[in-house]
Write a protein that holds these residues in place. Structure first.
Motif, PDB file in Angstrom:
ATOM      1  N   LEU A 168       0.840  -1.200   0.000  1.00 21.17           N
ATOM      2  CA  LEU A 168       0.000   0.000   0.000  1.00 21.17           C
ATOM      3  C   LEU A 168       0.877   1.251   0.000  1.00 21.17           C
ATOM      4  O   LEU A 168       0.889   2.031   0.953  1.00 21.17           O
ATOM      5  CB  LEU A 168      -0.933  -0.004   1.224  1.00 21.17           C
ATOM      6  N   ARG A 169       1.610   1.427  -1.089  1.00 19.77           N
ATOM      7  CA  ARG A 169       2.525   2.569  -1.201  1.00 19.77           C
ATOM      8  C   ARG A 169       2.248   3.404  -2.448  1.00 19.77           C
ATOM      9  O   ARG A 169       3.052   4.238  -2.823  1.00 19.77           O
ATOM     10  CB  ARG A 169       3.982   2.078  -1.243  1.00 19.77           C
TER      11      ARG A 169
ATOM     12  N   ILE B 178      -4.774   8.537   1.179  1.00 21.67           N
ATOM     13  CA  ILE B 178      -5.708   7.977   2.162  1.00 21.67           C
ATOM     14  C   ILE B 178      -5.042   7.944   3.540  1.00 21.67           C
ATOM     15  O   ILE B 178      -5.684   8.207   4.567  1.00 21.67           O
ATOM     16  CB  ILE B 178      -6.166   6.572   1.736  1.00 21.67           C
ATOM     17  N   GLY B 179      -3.748   7.620   3.562  1.00 23.43           N
ATOM     18  CA  GLY B 179      -3.020   7.643   4.825  1.00 23.43           C
ATOM     19  C   GLY B 179      -2.956   9.040   5.422  1.00 23.43           C
ATOM     20  O   GLY B 179      -3.066   9.219   6.640  1.00 23.43           O
ATOM     21  N   SER B 180      -2.791  10.050   4.573  1.00 30.92           N
ATOM     22  CA  SER B 180      -2.786  11.433   5.040  1.00 30.92           C
ATOM     23  C   SER B 180      -4.138  11.805   5.645  1.00 30.92           C
ATOM     24  O   SER B 180      -4.209  12.436   6.710  1.00 30.92           O
ATOM     25  CB  SER B 180      -2.456  12.376   3.879  1.00 30.92           C
TER      26      SER B 180
ATOM     27  N   PHE C  13       0.475   5.837 -13.266  1.00 29.87           N
ATOM     28  CA  PHE C  13       1.399   5.032 -12.466  1.00 29.87           C
ATOM     29  C   PHE C  13       2.837   5.324 -12.879  1.00 29.87           C
ATOM     30  O   PHE C  13       3.488   4.553 -13.565  1.00 29.87           O
ATOM     31  CB  PHE C  13       1.084   3.542 -12.615  1.00 29.87           C
ATOM     32  N   SER C  14       3.316   6.468 -12.452  1.00 33.55           N
ATOM     33  CA  SER C  14       4.686   6.871 -12.777  1.00 33.55           C
ATOM     34  C   SER C  14       5.295   7.564 -11.577  1.00 33.55           C
ATOM     35  O   SER C  14       4.599   7.968 -10.630  1.00 33.55           O
ATOM     36  CB  SER C  14       4.707   7.805 -13.995  1.00 33.55           C
TER      37      SER C  14
ATOM     38  N   ARG D 111      -2.238  -6.280  -7.465  1.00 33.79           N
ATOM     39  CA  ARG D 111      -2.241  -5.215  -8.462  1.00 33.79           C
ATOM     40  C   ARG D 111      -2.715  -3.934  -7.828  1.00 33.79           C
ATOM     41  O   ARG D 111      -3.749  -3.905  -7.164  1.00 33.79           O
ATOM     42  CB  ARG D 111      -3.197  -5.589  -9.612  1.00 33.79           C
ATOM     43  N   SER D 112      -1.939  -2.890  -7.985  1.00 34.32           N
ATOM     44  CA  SER D 112      -2.328  -1.595  -7.442  1.00 34.32           C
ATOM     45  C   SER D 112      -3.496  -1.029  -8.234  1.00 34.32           C
ATOM     46  O   SER D 112      -3.426  -0.920  -9.446  1.00 34.32           O
ATOM     47  CB  SER D 112      -1.143  -0.618  -7.485  1.00 34.32           C
ATOM     48  N   ARG D 113      -4.519  -0.677  -7.515  1.00 34.31           N
ATOM     49  CA  ARG D 113      -5.689  -0.135  -8.190  1.00 34.31           C
ATOM     50  C   ARG D 113      -5.569   1.374  -8.271  1.00 34.31           C
ATOM     51  O   ARG D 113      -4.959   2.014  -7.434  1.00 34.31           O
ATOM     52  CB  ARG D 113      -6.956  -0.492  -7.410  1.00 34.31           C
ATOM     53  N   SER D 114      -6.169   1.925  -9.276  1.00 34.57           N
ATOM     54  CA  SER D 114      -6.172   3.381  -9.411  1.00 34.57           C
ATOM     55  C   SER D 114      -7.315   3.946  -8.582  1.00 34.57           C
ATOM     56  O   SER D 114      -8.267   3.245  -8.253  1.00 34.57           O
ATOM     57  CB  SER D 114      -6.330   3.782 -10.883  1.00 34.57           C
TER      58      SER D 114
END
Length: 335
Positions: free
Chosen positions: A76-77, A84-86, A150-151, A328-331
């Motif tokens: 989760l990075r 969301i962490g903020s 995703f960059s 897979r990282s979701r957008s």
């Protein structure tokens, strides 16, 4: 956007040399605003303060779980989870601020500590609202620039947004502590003492600006979602059902997000502009309490509904702290 939170009747005038509990309501005729009190605690605890403390406790517990999950889960990075962490961190601090505010009202009588608590709450709630705007901006760019989202550049842009968000929030929180308060000029007090009326109007105006920006961005997001759903439906030659379902789901999600945010903060923001310090404190409490609920609902909307966070929570509850599975990282557009 903040508060002071103890209401006492002014029928018992403070004795010279004694210190006031936080936020006494003078008489309903002379001063109905929430304010510090220098009288020793003699009255039962205000039920509004109990509700605010309970709200702060729930907020702190909910968001502490989210912060811990994101911090201890390497997958989760992505920019979405950083934001969301903020948001969860800001809401966690707001919840702790409400708890500390309650304790300092009835246990410790100090103008310095009270000012620090007020500034802490202002900074926390400002950071929460600003983080919501940052999440909205991130969602918009994830759809508008889907191919390049995703960059490394996106992550740098997110970090800049976070620096701006927390920098402005800290600045607004420091203003009452650094002297922009009404402790020495009672006539300039607002519905939330010790904040001045001009300070409260600045915070309310900032909220309306953020709210309008969020409305504009979510309207654009809705147009993009509808257009994408229409294009996919045409490619699948199944326009009627797929387009309707996808569009309805997207619009419903956006309506929930904006509806919750507006219903929570709009009453208090409007009252900050039109309310006077002579008004009964119950009006301030009645509009402030729903505003705190936004920090209670945020983790449900932005975190607990996310399948990757759900999976991480399930793994922690089962004692499975390590996994070899690749996720897979979701957008943000998928959340």
């Amino acid at each position: 956007m903040n508060e002071s939170l103890v209401v006492n009747n002014s029928s018992a005038a403070p004795v010279t040399g004694e210190s006031l509990p936080w936020m006494e309501a003078e008489s309903s005729i002379l001063n109905g605003s929430l304010e510090f009190s220098t009288a020793p605690f003699e009255f039962p605890i205000n039920p509004w303060d109990i509700m605010l403390c309970m709200s702060g406790t729930v907020i702190a517990c909910e968001n502490a779980i989210v912060v811990a999950i994101i911090f201890y889960t390497p997958t989760l990075r992505t920019p979405m989870f950083v934001l969301i962490g903020s948001l969860a961190t800001a809401d966690l601090l707001a919840g702790l601020g409400l708890i500390l505010n309650f304790v300092f009202q009835y246990v410790i009588s100090s103008e310095t500590i009270s000012l620090i608590t007020v500034g802490f709450l202002v900074a926390s709630f400002t950071a929460s609202i600003s983080s919501l705007l940052a999440i909205t901006v991130d969602r918009y760019f994830s759809l508008y620039n889907a191919l390049t989202y995703f960059s490394e550049k996106t992550l740098q842009y997110v970090h800049l947004m976070l620096i701006g968000t927390w920098g402005v929030s800290l600045l607004l929180g420091l203003l009452p502590v650094l002297g922009w308060n009404c402790l020495h000029e009672p006539a300039s007090c607002s519905i939330v003492r010790p904040l001045t009326r001009s300070n409260v109007m600045l915070l309310a105006t900032s909220f309306f600006t953020i709210f309008v920006l969020m409305l504009t961005l979510y309207f654009k997001i809705c147009k993009i979602v509808c257009r994408h759903a229409h294009q996919i439906a045409l490619q699948q030659h199944f326009f009627a059902t797929s387009h309707y379902v996808a569009t309805k789901k997207g619009v419903s999600t956006l309506a929930i997000i904006l509806g919750t945010f507006g219903a929570s903060w709009l009453p208090f923001a409007i009252y900050c502009l039109v309310g006077e310090k002579e008004y009964p404190p119950v009006y301030t409490y009645a509009t402030l309490l729903p505003a705190t609920y936004n920090s209670m609902i945020n983790p449900i909307i932005y975190a607990y509904r996310n399948t990757e966070i759900q999976r991480s929570i399930y793994m922690l509850l089962c004692g499975c702290f390590q996994t070899n599975a690749a996720y897979r990282s979701r957008s943000p557009s998928e959340v």
